[in-house]
Design a protein around this motif. Structure first.
Motif, PDB file in Angstrom:
ATOM      1  N   GLY A   1      -0.927 -11.018  -6.152  1.00  0.00           N
ATOM      2  CA  GLY A   1      -2.208  -8.894  -5.766  1.00  0.00           C
ATOM      3  C   GLY A   1      -1.287  -8.414  -5.747  1.00  0.00           C
TER       4      GLY A   1
ATOM      5  N   ASN B   1      -4.769 -11.119   0.643  1.00  0.00           N
ATOM      6  CA  ASN B   1      -4.855 -10.193   0.318  1.00  0.00           C
ATOM      7  C   ASN B   1      -6.006  -8.992   0.802  1.00  0.00           C
ATOM      8  OD1 ASN B   1      -4.289 -11.627  -2.932  1.00  0.00           O
ATOM      9  ND2 ASN B   1      -2.943  -9.809  -1.600  1.00  0.00           N
ATOM     10  N   CYS B   2      -5.455  -8.000   1.683  1.00  0.00           N
ATOM     11  CA  CYS B   2      -6.555  -6.890   1.844  1.00  0.00           C
ATOM     12  C   CYS B   2      -6.525  -5.833   0.929  1.00  0.00           C
ATOM     13  CB  CYS B   2      -6.343  -7.651   3.730  1.00  0.00           C
ATOM     14  SG  CYS B   2      -7.415  -6.709   4.597  1.00  0.00           S
ATOM     15  N   ASP B   3      -7.740  -5.182   1.042  1.00  0.00           N
ATOM     16  CA  ASP B   3      -7.015  -3.986   0.656  1.00  0.00           C
ATOM     17  C   ASP B   3      -7.332  -2.681   1.601  1.00  0.00           C
ATOM     18  OD1 ASP B   3      -8.977  -1.337  -1.067  1.00  0.00           O
ATOM     19  OD2 ASP B   3      -8.076  -2.943  -2.428  1.00  0.00           O
ATOM     20  N   HIS B   4      -6.906  -1.697   1.806  1.00  0.00           N
ATOM     21  CA  HIS B   4      -6.484  -0.519   2.737  1.00  0.00           C
ATOM     22  C   HIS B   4      -7.784   0.856   2.179  1.00  0.00           C
ATOM     23  CE1 HIS B   4      -2.734  -0.998   4.222  1.00  0.00           C
ATOM     24  NE2 HIS B   4      -2.016  -1.592   2.984  1.00  0.00           N
TER      25      HIS B   4
ATOM     26  N   LYS C   1      -3.036  -3.249  -1.372  1.00  0.00           N
ATOM     27  CA  LYS C   1      -3.044  -4.553  -0.668  1.00  0.00           C
ATOM     28  C   LYS C   1      -2.014  -4.485   0.265  1.00  0.00           C
ATOM     29  CE  LYS C   1      -5.948  -5.999  -4.175  1.00  0.00           C
ATOM     30  NZ  LYS C   1      -6.840  -7.129  -5.044  1.00  0.00           N
ATOM     31  N   THR C   2      -2.048  -5.318   1.002  1.00  0.00           N
ATOM     32  CA  THR C   2      -1.427  -6.103   1.939  1.00  0.00           C
ATOM     33  C   THR C   2      -1.414  -7.626   1.266  1.00  0.00           C
ATOM     34  OG1 THR C   2      -3.023  -6.866   3.587  1.00  0.00           O
ATOM     35  CG2 THR C   2      -1.510  -5.189   4.392  1.00  0.00           C
ATOM     36  N   SER C   3      -0.332  -8.679   1.013  1.00  0.00           N
ATOM     37  CA  SER C   3      -0.245  -9.771   0.786  1.00  0.00           C
ATOM     38  C   SER C   3       0.968 -10.866   1.559  1.00  0.00           C
ATOM     39  CB  SER C   3       0.673 -10.010  -0.635  1.00  0.00           C
ATOM     40  OG  SER C   3       0.104 -10.855  -1.501  1.00  0.00           O
TER      41      SER C   3
ATOM     42  N   ALA D   1      -5.950  -1.646   6.507  1.00  0.00           N
ATOM     43  CA  ALA D   1      -5.463  -2.609   6.386  1.00  0.00           C
ATOM     44  C   ALA D   1      -4.791  -3.416   7.325  1.00  0.00           C
ATOM     45  CB  ALA D   1      -5.341  -2.943   4.195  1.00  0.00           C
TER      46      ALA D   1
ATOM     47  N   GLY E   1       0.614  -1.480   0.200  1.00  0.00           N
ATOM     48  CA  GLY E   1      -0.240  -0.132  -0.005  1.00  0.00           C
ATOM     49  C   GLY E   1       1.584   1.044  -0.209  1.00  0.00           C
TER      50      GLY E   1
END
Length: 400
Positions: free
Chosen positions: A220, A328-331, A305-307, A342, A173
């Motif tokens: 991602g 994967n997580c989207d800020h 995103k985080t991965s 995230a 991010g």
């Protein structure tokens, strides 16, 4: 009706409170306490606005066992969720023992005057908690936490033998700041500037800080340079994943971040000992923390995103295989849901799920436990339900 006491009012706490409030059938009442009550009030107001749930707020100095004991006795929670500073873990564990309440945290204890984090201090509570019939769940965040569960799930379902594990963590991010940390700056900088360590063939091996690096293609996010570090989940995983030969932890950092970090070190601003300034005792790293952006303030403008995941190698049905389990997580999406970025979200959601496992009896047993010592299946299903879906892929190449 289950009541929980959540201690701490930072970015992770904000996520935990929101996610607990969204599951009223498990978390009937929520008490939020921190040294700065106004931070608790701000979180409570947002929960009221988003979810129409009431959160009770209290002021608490969690360094003082007697204050925590008094607060627990006042509210009679079934579980204490510790998302305060790691320095406070033992004091909060002592308060839970004294009052007969289960305990959960997301990060292991770290002495305030020494940049050293390990589980020995908390593992020493095993007999006390067992004899009291209480449970202490350690490291119910993402790493540690979800990464431990990925390994436990792989051991139970995907492999007959696990030989090598590489935990890989990328925040892809952009928060728009020249230099900022995604969680408490004191903890973050102490962690990154420490020697690297990894476990291989039954012993720990040490490397100079950030001296071992390689490129990795993160789903991602894309190819990023990652650096070998020490991280606490390896300490328990090397004991609880049977047949393990090697486990390592890797994290990505951008060049601008590392340049700022070198300047901080060269100026001595990462020191954790006291220095005299005009007759006052000042800890340089604590002073630096006051100058840097609050991690919670980064959320609104965060993109990307985080991965984070585990590359796991071993044997299944007599054949060598390699699997990659990741999330994967989207800020921007996490900010929209709970007003946090995230990195906080990926820690806060597993804390809520771990608490849910204890309160619903799925993980209720006396003693001190790391995550991978418990059955992963219900937890892994809840990750999908509450915002952290995960994926398993065949992985073509090993981590060098």
């Amino acid at each position: 009706m289950n009541k929980v006491l959540i201690i701490g009012a930072g970015g992770v706490s904000n996520v935990v409170v929101h996610k607990c409030a969204a599951v009223p059938e498990v978390f009937g009442e929520i008490v939020l306490a921190s040294r700065t009550k106004s931070k608790c009030d701000k979180i409570a107001a947002d929960v009221k606005k988003r979810l129409n749930r009431e959160v009770i707020t209290e002021a608490l100095d969690a360094d003082k066992v007697e204050e925590t004991v008094a607060l627990i006795n006042k509210h009679q929670p079934k579980l204490v969720i510790n998302v305060a500073l790691p320095y406070q873990d033992l004091a909060i564990m002592d308060a839970c023992l004294e009052t007969g309440v289960d305990y959960l945290d997301t990060a292991n204890y770290e002495p305030k005057d020494e940049a050293k984090f390990e589980y020995k201090w908390q593992w020493a509570y095993q007999d006390k908690y067992k004899e009291a019939g209480l449970m202490a769940l350690l490291g119910s965040g993402f790493d540690p936490g979800v990464t431990n569960m990925f390994c436990a799930y792989a051991q139970k379902h995907l492999f007959d033998e696990i030989h090598n594990i590489d935990i890989v963590d990328c925040n892809g991010g952009d928060h728009g700041q020249a230099f900022a940390t995604n969680f408490n700056p004191e903890i973050n900088i102490r962690e990154i500037t420490a020697n690297g360590r990894y476990w291989e063939q039954g012993e720990w091996k040490t490397t100079e800080p950030l001296s071992v690096k390689q490129d990795f293609n993160f789903p991602g996010v894309g190819v990023r340079k990652m650096y070998l570090m020490y991280h606490e989940e390896m300490e328990s995983l090397c004991q609880n994943i049977k047949g393990l030969n090697r486990i390592r932890f890797w994290m990505t950092f951008g060049e601008e971040y590392l340049t700022h970090l070198r300047v901080i070190q060269n100026l001595g601003l990462d020191r954790i000992d006291e220095v005299d300034y005009k007759g006052q005792k000042v800890v340089p790293l604590e002073f630096l923390k006051q100058l840097l952006p609050d991690p919670g303030s980064l959320a609104e403008n965060y993109t990307g995103k985080t991965s984070i995941g585990c590359v796991i190698e071993g044997i299944k049905d007599g054949k060598k295989i390699r699997k990659f389990i990741y999330n994967n997580c989207d800020h921007a999406e996490t900010f929209k849901e709970v007003g946090s970025q995230a990195v906080s979200y990926t820690t806060g959601v597993p804390a809520m799920i771990g608490a849910k496992m204890i309160l619903t009896g799925k993980w209720k047993q006396a003693g001190v436990y790391n995550m991978e010592q418990l059955d992963p299946d219900a937890f892994m299903e809840d990750l999908k339900t509450y915002g952290l879906p995960w994926h398993v892929e065949e992985w073509s190449s090993s981590v060098e």
